[in-house]
Design an enzyme around this catalytic site. Structure first.
Site, PDB file in Angstrom:
ATOM      1  N   SER A 113       0.839  -1.194   0.000  1.00 17.45           N
ATOM      2  CA  SER A 113       0.000   0.000   0.000  1.00 17.45           C
ATOM      3  C   SER A 113       0.879   1.251   0.000  1.00 17.45           C
ATOM      4  O   SER A 113       1.726   1.412  -0.878  1.00 17.45           O
ATOM      5  CB  SER A 113      -0.972  -0.036   1.191  1.00 17.45           C
ATOM      6  OG  SER A 113      -1.979   0.942   1.047  1.00 17.45           O
ATOM      7  N   GLU A 208      -1.882  -2.426  -8.119  1.00 16.86           N
ATOM      8  CA  GLU A 208      -3.183  -2.602  -7.466  1.00 16.86           C
ATOM      9  C   GLU A 208      -3.493  -1.290  -6.767  1.00 16.86           C
ATOM     10  O   GLU A 208      -2.660  -0.394  -6.705  1.00 16.86           O
ATOM     11  CB  GLU A 208      -3.137  -3.773  -6.476  1.00 16.86           C
ATOM     12  CG  GLU A 208      -2.118  -3.636  -5.360  1.00 16.86           C
ATOM     13  CD  GLU A 208      -2.666  -2.968  -4.096  1.00 16.86           C
ATOM     14  OE1 GLU A 208      -3.859  -3.134  -3.793  1.00 16.86           O
ATOM     15  OE2 GLU A 208      -1.896  -2.259  -3.422  1.00 16.86           O
ATOM     16  N   HIS A 273      -4.550  -5.294  -1.542  1.00 17.70           N
ATOM     17  CA  HIS A 273      -5.638  -5.146  -0.583  1.00 17.70           C
ATOM     18  C   HIS A 273      -6.702  -6.233  -0.752  1.00 17.70           C
ATOM     19  O   HIS A 273      -7.816  -6.106  -0.266  1.00 17.70           O
ATOM     20  CB  HIS A 273      -6.288  -3.768  -0.740  1.00 17.70           C
ATOM     21  CG  HIS A 273      -5.373  -2.627  -0.418  1.00 17.70           C
ATOM     22  ND1 HIS A 273      -4.459  -2.139  -1.327  1.00 17.70           N
ATOM     23  CD2 HIS A 273      -5.215  -1.885   0.709  1.00 17.70           C
ATOM     24  CE1 HIS A 273      -3.788  -1.133  -0.775  1.00 17.70           C
ATOM     25  NE2 HIS A 273      -4.228  -0.956   0.454  1.00 17.70           N
TER      26      HIS A 273
END
Length: 305
Positions: A113, A208, A273
């Site tokens: 992330s 992502e 995620h």
């Protein structure tokens, strides 16, 4: 890229919080899992700290940078794991002494992330291969045995997870390159900084994101295209797109923006995620094969020595 030694029972892991604030209950649950693997875990001084003004930060930029650098440069520490993402890594990355980090040698570094900014910095400034994988104080790690086991195998028995099979082909084909990437919006916003690689050329790009509408994903991909950052990329792996809208809309954007690259693209590859996310080593060579039924990523060397 330099690979770190694999872990064994008794290895010492330092947990840091380079980005957002960390819930103490989730942190303790994650620490219990790591200790159950026989790891000796220490928590950096500011992991549970808060910022005096900005509630989205886990302490001041200087404190978060110092925690990361001190953990990495401690010769007794074998691995540095991030507690969670959120936002803030880009604020502290310039405060790290990357020459000292490089001199301290390769160690295991884990996160995803917002930690994408640090994956790039470790690659560019320290020449270290890293692990894009679940973080200590994140529910997907704490609540998902399959995610725990995949990370444990990567850390202790890395030769057992050389091959990753998942998803299917958005664009079929076969390509070889160095695996890199992370969160799409972070890669886009990192362009032009001293810690970002100048190009994804020669790479198998993993991307992502979370909580980004389809037009924002379009904007990030378009920025990577317009800047030339995607020139020479060998292949693309697409992870999760949680809360980014209906997947059919996201998929349409991804196909539109990536199809002209002329490279294989694997979708729904199960990192980031996602539910039960897997751990993917960054900075190492691998081969991507995609077809209508399955996509396979096979690494040439284990993640850790």
């Amino acid at each position: 890229m330099r690979r770190a030694p694999r872990l064994a029972p008794g290895a010492r892991v330092a947990v840091v919080a380079p980005s957002g604030p960390v819930p103490e209950d989730l942190l303790q649950a994650g620490l219990d899992i790591l200790r159950g693997w026989g790891l000796e875990v220490t928590v950096a001084p500011h992991v549970l700290a808060g910022h005096r003004e900005f509630g989205y930060l886990a302490g001041s930029d200087a404190d978060r940078a110092a925690d990361l650098q001190n953990a990495w440069c401690d010769p007794a520490v074998d691995a540095v794991f991030c507690a969670r993402g959120g936002y803030g890594a880009q604020r502290m990355v310039d405060l790290v002494d990357w020459a000292a980090v490089r001199a301290a040698g390769p160690k295991v570094f884990l996160g995803y992330s917002d930690i994408t900014a640090l994956h790039e910095a470790f690659a560019v400034r320290a020449g270290v291969a890293t692990l894009h994988g679940p973080m200590v104080a994140v529910r997907d790690f704490i609540k998902t045995p399959a995610t725990q086991e995949h990370l444990r195998a990567t850390l202790f028995e890395p030769e057992s997870v050389l091959t990753h099979e998942a998803g299917r082909a958005l664009i079929p084909g076969r390509a070889r390159g160095v695996v890199l990437g992370g969160c799409l919006s972070l890669l886009s916003s990192d362009l032009g900084t001293p810690h970002a690689r100048p190009s994804a050329g020669g790479g198998l790009l993993c991307i992502e994101d979370v909580d980004e509408e389809d037009y924002r994903l379009d904007r990030c991909l378009t920025q990577l295209l317009r800047s030339g950052w995607l020139e020479g990329v060998r292949g693309v792996l697409l992870g999760s797109w949680v809360d980014c809208g209906p997947y059919r809309d996201v998929r349409a954007v991804l196909r539109d923006r990536l199809s002209d690259l002329g490279v294989p693209v694997a979708e729904e590859f199960g990192f980031g995620h996602a539910d039960a996310p897997r751990t993917l080593p960054f900075g190492l060579p691998a081969t991507l094969t995609t077809d209508a039924n399955r996509s396979t990523l096979r690494y040439e060397v284990p993640a850790l020595r």
